[in-house]
Design a protein around this motif. Sequence first.
Motif, short mmCIF file in Angstrom:
data_model
loop_
_atom_site.label_atom_id
_atom_site.label_comp_id
_atom_site.label_asym_id
_atom_site.label_seq_id
_atom_site.Cartn_x
_atom_site.Cartn_y
_atom_site.Cartn_z
N GLY A 9 -41.32 55.91 -4.14
CA GLY A 9 -41.10 55.35 -2.81
C GLY A 9 -40.71 53.89 -2.84
N LEU A 10 -41.23 53.17 -1.87
CA LEU A 10 -40.91 51.76 -1.69
C LEU A 10 -41.44 50.94 -2.87
CD1 LEU A 10 -41.39 50.14 1.81
CD2 LEU A 10 -41.55 48.78 -0.24
N ARG A 11 -40.67 49.95 -3.31
CA ARG A 11 -41.14 49.12 -4.42
C ARG A 11 -40.81 47.65 -4.16
NH1 ARG A 11 -37.79 47.00 -8.17
NH2 ARG A 11 -35.69 47.82 -8.49
N PRO A 12 -41.52 46.74 -4.84
CA PRO A 12 -41.27 45.31 -4.63
C PRO A 12 -40.10 44.80 -5.45
CG PRO A 12 -43.06 45.60 -6.18
CD PRO A 12 -42.67 46.97 -5.73
N VAL A 13 -39.41 43.80 -4.93
CA VAL A 13 -38.42 43.02 -5.68
C VAL A 13 -38.90 41.57 -5.59
CG1 VAL A 13 -36.05 42.20 -5.81
CG2 VAL A 13 -36.52 44.59 -5.20
N ASN A 14 -39.20 40.99 -6.72
CA ASN A 14 -39.69 39.62 -6.74
C ASN A 14 -38.58 38.63 -6.42
OD1 ASN A 14 -42.26 40.40 -7.35
ND2 ASN A 14 -42.23 39.71 -9.47
N SER A 15 -38.97 37.47 -5.96
CA SER A 15 -38.06 36.32 -5.88
C SER A 15 -38.74 35.18 -6.64
CB SER A 15 -37.83 35.92 -4.42
OG SER A 15 -39.03 35.50 -3.80
N CYS A 16 -37.97 34.12 -6.89
CA CYS A 16 -38.55 32.95 -7.56
C CYS A 16 -39.15 31.97 -6.56
CB CYS A 16 -37.47 32.25 -8.40
SG CYS A 16 -36.88 33.24 -9.78
N HIS A 17 -38.65 32.02 -5.35
CA HIS A 17 -39.13 31.17 -4.26
C HIS A 17 -39.12 32.01 -3.01
CE1 HIS A 17 -39.18 27.88 -1.29
NE2 HIS A 17 -39.65 27.11 -2.24
N GLU A 18 -40.08 31.81 -2.13
CA GLU A 18 -40.18 32.67 -0.95
C GLU A 18 -38.95 32.56 -0.04
OE1 GLU A 18 -44.41 32.02 -2.35
OE2 GLU A 18 -42.63 30.73 -2.07
N THR A 19 -38.31 31.40 0.01
CA THR A 19 -37.08 31.30 0.80
C THR A 19 -36.05 32.29 0.28
OG1 THR A 19 -37.45 28.97 1.32
CG2 THR A 19 -35.21 29.78 1.51
N GLY A 20 -35.96 32.41 -1.05
CA GLY A 20 -35.06 33.37 -1.64
C GLY A 20 -35.38 34.80 -1.23
N ALA A 21 -36.66 35.10 -1.06
CA ALA A 21 -37.06 36.44 -0.62
C ALA A 21 -36.51 36.74 0.77
CB ALA A 21 -38.58 36.57 -0.64
N ALA A 22 -36.59 35.76 1.68
CA ALA A 22 -36.04 35.95 3.03
C ALA A 22 -34.53 36.12 2.98
CB ALA A 22 -36.42 34.78 3.92
N TYR A 23 -33.85 35.33 2.13
CA TYR A 23 -32.40 35.50 1.99
C TYR A 23 -32.06 36.89 1.46
CZ TYR A 23 -32.08 30.33 2.30
OH TYR A 23 -32.14 29.02 2.70
N MET A 24 -32.85 37.39 0.52
CA MET A 24 -32.61 38.72 -0.04
C MET A 24 -32.78 39.80 1.02
SD MET A 24 -34.52 38.42 -3.72
CE MET A 24 -34.23 36.98 -4.77
N ALA A 25 -33.83 39.67 1.84
CA ALA A 25 -34.04 40.63 2.92
C ALA A 25 -32.89 40.59 3.91
CB ALA A 25 -35.37 40.33 3.62
N ASP A 26 -32.37 39.41 4.18
CA ASP A 26 -31.20 39.21 5.03
C ASP A 26 -30.01 39.98 4.47
OD1 ASP A 26 -28.74 38.10 6.00
OD2 ASP A 26 -29.72 36.22 6.52
N GLY A 27 -29.71 39.77 3.19
CA GLY A 27 -28.58 40.45 2.57
C GLY A 27 -28.75 41.96 2.53
N TYR A 28 -29.97 42.41 2.30
CA TYR A 28 -30.26 43.84 2.25
C TYR A 28 -29.93 44.50 3.59
CZ TYR A 28 -33.01 48.16 1.82
OH TYR A 28 -33.42 49.47 1.79
N TYR A 29 -30.33 43.87 4.70
CA TYR A 29 -29.98 44.43 6.01
C TYR A 29 -28.48 44.43 6.22
CZ TYR A 29 -28.85 44.87 10.87
OH TYR A 29 -28.24 45.28 12.03
N ARG A 30 -27.82 43.33 5.89
CA ARG A 30 -26.37 43.25 6.11
C ARG A 30 -25.63 44.36 5.38
NH1 ARG A 30 -24.36 37.61 7.58
NH2 ARG A 30 -26.22 36.34 7.92
N GLU A 31 -26.14 44.75 4.23
CA GLU A 31 -25.46 45.78 3.45
C GLU A 31 -25.82 47.19 3.90
OE1 GLU A 31 -23.07 47.76 0.78
OE2 GLU A 31 -23.03 45.67 1.40
N THR A 32 -27.08 47.44 4.19
CA THR A 32 -27.54 48.81 4.43
C THR A 32 -27.78 49.15 5.88
OG1 THR A 32 -29.88 48.24 4.22
CG2 THR A 32 -28.69 48.76 2.17
N GLY A 33 -27.99 48.15 6.73
CA GLY A 33 -28.39 48.42 8.09
C GLY A 33 -29.86 48.76 8.22
N LYS A 34 -30.60 48.76 7.10
CA LYS A 34 -32.04 49.03 7.13
C LYS A 34 -32.80 47.73 7.29
CE LYS A 34 -31.53 53.05 4.10
NZ LYS A 34 -31.88 53.66 2.78
#
Length: 610
Positions: free
Chosen positions: A62-87
Amino acid sequence: MPESNAKVTSKGNTANHVNRLDVAELIIHYLESIGVQYIFGIPGGAIEPIYNALAKSSRRGGLRPVNSCHETGAAYMADGYYRETGKLGVCMATSGPGATNLITGVACAYDNNIPMLVLTGQPAIPSFGRNALQESSDTGVNVIAMLGHCTHYNSLVSHLDQLPHKLASAILSAFEARGPVHLSIPVDILRQQTSSSTAMFDLAGKLNRQHSMFDKEATNALMLLLNQSRQPIFFIGCGAAEAIEEIMLLVKLTDALFVTTPDAKGLINPLHSSYRGVFGFGGHKSATECIAINSGITIAFGANFNEFSSNSWSEHLLNNSLIHVDEIPNNFLSSPMARLHVRGHIATICHYLTEILISTSDALPKENDNALVEGSFNPYVRFKELEKYYSDASPIKPQRLMKELSERFPPNTRFLADAGNSMLWAPHYLQSQNRRRHYHQDSIHNDTERRSRSANWLRLALKFSPMGWAIGAAIGVSRGSPRYTTVCITGDGAYLMCGQEVTIAIQEKLPVIFVILNDSAYGMVMHGQRLAKAEPIGFELQKIDFTKQAESMGIPGFIIESPEDFNNIDFETLLAREGPAIIDVRIDKEEVPPMLTRLKTLGSIPEDDS
């Protein structure tokens, strides 16, 4: 804690009673039920129970974590993930500094209408107000108050029984209001167990239902104006992603011309014969003239008229000839002067209009109507310095770099341009001419490629525009669609802010190519000071060979000083390997990007300067 025996149906309901399911596991079950695949973040003591639940979810596929090096990067990654998948993009941080580190990325998502769930931890409730380590409740460094300014739903979960309702409310709000939502959950709440009779709300069913409601009276008024208009102008914003096929059919049926905002260029094929270019920041003179000389109506689809996309609130665009079509109510606040506001699901509105036009016309437009112009460039789109696009000079011109990127990467490449000069060069010069044989004439998408509501081959973050956004967002995009190459176009200044996230692309084996425009300067600052005749100060950066960093990480690194150097890269091999690469481009730092409008808005140069 033993594995939960809960079973979640495809509609998000539990198939049987839940035994010994703790709050952290309940959160994961909810996210799994709506199709989320990844949570981006960094572990910490206050959110340890969620990571325990993620470990169990990962083991069952199921769902799994993807680490970031800095929490701001984690928010940017979540942003990109939505832009690509719509999820739904989901990011997570521990209490205190972990939570405050998220804020810039969350604010960027707020300004750019990106649905995102932000989860932060708190120390146990009995320790509130006693100087607990990293406390960030209202008796500490109040992160709930901080995030309240850049979220649409924001709450501390203080009791076990609040969690299901608050989590459901947050997720629904993220999609309804189009932006981030935040829940802060104390660690003792996360560890508590729910009753065996706990049931889950059917979020998947609610989110999957098409939001087909629209203002029919206003849409009929728009239809009347369309019938009276000889050749309307369509102004396409990035909020129209889901409706782009319907809009392109409207272009055919109404003989409309169209322009795009910088962040919507990637929704369309730039070779379309009715396209007149990018309007706004980094845009084309042909688009500006198209809007300026328009004597009829201008119909804006999915645009919020921020400074960059409106060309500093151009009076030629924002006047009583404008008709604004949008499904986000707040976007109408930027166009009070418009003749008509049409609120509703944009694809549904456009489908309604096309049905009327088709039913009242003598014949449908032919499929083979030469909608695409011949050649590598659209002659109706006027580039600022086309000769530099072809220049063989060394150091390489940024304009020529955009040509190489356009031609060297495959048609399904996702490009992201970072804040700074990158977000000026890319919208103006980056092309998609090698996509023609692969894509429909009215869309850049392949028959076999599933289209997400946010699909776009060129992505930017125009409003908040934090440097380094594209680095994390590119990783999120690639995590969402790892079979396609993702290219992050960033500057050396932006890379020095967030370049550590490349290590995450290595860990995840993601095919992200980081193209660094290396000029040893904050380029936009340097050019802005020169154009404004200001003191030249604070723009210089250390000269860095970024290929040395690539070597230290065990990934390919290349230096580009002239266009010929691209021939030294075996792109077939590069794009076939797992993992990222770095291309260090020593650009001609004397080339000035199209940024005069920005300086005029700031008052740095007079309005009549050109």
